[in-house]
Every structure is written in structure tokens, then in C-alpha cells.
Motif scaffolding. Structure first.
Motif: not given
Length: 321
Positions: A45-58, A68-76
């Protein structure tokens, strides 16, 4: 069907209605256990993931999410997002570069002031009923070195130069033609030219342990260092040794190698100030970050270019073995 976004970030709950009002369906999984369960349960079901640098996505997590089509990272920073795995699947990756720059720069200056003026020790002494006359340096007229002159580094430089009459030098991947600050060709040269050194460069392989014993020795026994970037930029063992041996005057750190674990050696040193990776956290920055995520998601799923794309490596052939 609404777009389903897996949210791995633990600090933005108050602002998630921004995304819900845009029509996105959110699955919240802020702990490692919830994260694993959500990926297993909602794999298709998951189309997108919202994460941050230290959490990542492996890579294994990306492989487990076929839609999954897009990964959005908060922060730089996006140091633990597997960009190669994303590139191989044609997955778009975005970040929040610049959105929290003011908050991070404020915290960097707060840490620098607290460190140089020894505010925590003064506060603790007064609470104990003591009244010490602690003589500490002023910031005015001092030389501030900034490692990484991106949005955060520029915001720090502006505050230090205009607000505290400091002379700014920097080391960057490339010279900035829009500033009059002094460019130093290496981190060692930057440290040698600085009274105070602030680390503001992204994490990742390219900046790993840029600050080592050689750089710390160049900073010298009267020098202070502040890190609001990523712990990986500093060789932690070299930093601890320099602090213990008083080869530098002090350090203020908002980031650590194995968060939330902090080395006991840092906790016991009196010339160190520690904060729990909160430099980028403010209501203003968090709202702006989530709003940018929303804009990127809306653009992507409308077939428009995203606002803050991360450059990905070339895709590897899936037929190669």
C-alpha cells in the motif's frame, strides 16, 4: 485511492494535519518495532515514505515496498537513505534543505555562546550558592571558521558577522562567489585560521571524519568547536582525546555517532556542552519542513517536478550479477 505515506519521523505529529488536509493517508511508525510492523503489514500500500537522515530508509526496506515511488527526507541530511537502491528502482528522493537553517543557526550560536562564556558552569555554581568570578573570552573580533557554507553555514555566518563582529572564514566544496568571507583550502587550514570552529556540513561518505587529530591540533588549546551537523564529520575518539588532554579548549555537540547513546567520556568532561540533536527543532522549522514535504508530494503525484530533488547515482543494471 489516496496516496499512502509511511511516516517514520517522531517529532512532527502536531503538523501532520497539513498532509492529511492535502488528502494523503498517513501510517505512523516512529519506533523501530512499529516501523518493521508497518512495512510488513502495509507492504503493497505504501506509495511514499517520510523519514529523516539518521532514521534513513535501507535497501531491504525499499525492496519490501513494491509500490514505493518517492522518499521525502525532512532536514538537509539523508545519510542513511540508500540512494543506490532508490536509483535502481527509479524512486524519487527529496530533502528539506534550508527550511530549518534559521533554527539550526540559532542553536549553533547558542551553543557557541554557552561554551565560550561557560554558561552551564556559572549556572550550576550559582545554584550551589557559589559566586565565582569566571573570566571568559568575548566573541567580538574573534575568527569564526565554518565547515560547510550551505544554507545553515550562511545563516551562522550572518549572525556571527553582523551580530557579533566576528571575522568569517570557511571551507566548502567550492568557493562561493556571493560572499566576501575567506575561503580556506582544507579543514586543517580552516582550523588554523579560527578561534572557534562550527561544523555545518552534511554527513555522509564525502565528509566522514573531516575533523581529525590534525585539524583539532591546528585549532589549538584556546580553540572551541561546535557540531550541529552530523557526528560522522568528527573523529569522536580524536575529539575526546583532544578534550581530555586540553589540546582544545572545549566542544559543544548536538549530534552523536550512536544516538541516543552518548559516550560516557563526553558526559564526564567539564569542557563539553551536550544537547540531544535538537538544533533543527522549532515550531517554525517543523511547520516549514512538513509544508515542503506536502508541496513535494503534491507536485510528484501531479506529474510535476519536485521542488527539492536529491541527485541520485546511476541505476545499476538489475541483470548484472
Amino acid at each position: 485511492m489516496p496516496v499512502t505515506v509511511l511516516v517514520l519521523v517522531e517529532t512532527i505529529n502536531d503538523y501532520l494535519p497539513i498532509l492529511e488536509h492535502q488528502g494523503f493517508h498517513l501510517i505512523l511508525a516512529p519506533t523501530p518495532t512499529e516501523r518493521a510492523e508497518a512495512i510488513a503489514r502495509h507492504t503493497g500500500q505504501i506509495d511514499a515514505v517520510l523519514t529523516r537522515g539518521p532514521l534513513g530508509l535501507y535497501a531491504d526496506e525499499i525492496a519490501a515496498l513494491p509500490n514505493l515511488k518517492i522518499i521525502c527526507v525532512i532536514g538537509a541530511g539523508y545519510e542513511h537513505v540508500d540512494l543506490q537502491a532508490a536509483a535502481n528502482r527509479g524512486i524519487t528522493v527529496t530533502n528539506g534543505a534550508g527550511v530549518n537553517a534559521s533554527s539550526v543557526a540559532d542553536h549553533a550560536m547558542a551553543l557557541l555562546l554557552s561554551l565560550v562564556r561557560d554558561i552551564p558552569r556559572c549556572d550550576a555554581a550559582v545554584r550551589r550558592g557559589e559566586w565565582p568570578k569566571i573570566m571568559r573570552p568575548s566573541l567580538a573580533g574573534k575568527r569564526l571558521g565554518i565547515l560547510g557554507l550551505g544554507a545553515v553555514g550562511m545563516a551562522i555566518a550572518k549572525r556571527a558577522s553582523a551580530g557579533f563582529d566576528m571575522d568569517i572564514c570557511y571551507h566548502n566544496r567550492q568557493r562561493r562567489s556571493d560572499v566576501s568571507y575567506t575561503l580556506c583550502s582544507t579543514p586543517t587550514e580552516l582550523a588554523r585560521a579560527s578561534d572557534f570552529l562550527i561544523v555545518a556540513t552534511p554527513g555522509g561518505v564525502g565528509t566522514r571524519q573531516l575533523i581529525n587529530r590534525q585539524v583539532l591540533d591546528a585549532l589549538g588549546p584556546n580553540g572551541f568547536i561546535v557540531n550541529i551537523a552530523r557526528a560522522s564529520v568528527i573523529a569522536t575518539a580524536d575529539l575526546i582525546a583532544a578534550l581530555e588532554q586540553r589540546r582544545i579548549a572545549g566542544a559543544a555537540l548536538d549530534v552523536f555517532d550512536a544516538e541516543p547513546k552518548v559516550p560516557d567520556a563526553l558526559k564526564t568532561l567539564s569542557n563539553v556542552i551536550l544537547t540531544p540533536h535538537v538544533a533543527g527543532l522549532s515550531p517554525e522549522a517543523t511547520q516549514g519542513t512538513v509544508e515542503l514535504v506536502g508541496k513535494n508530494l503534491v507536485a510528484f503525484f501531479s506529474g510535476q517536478p519536485v521542488l527539492t530533488p536529491i541527485e541520485l547515482p546511476s541505476a545499476e543494471s538489475q541483470l548484472a550479477h
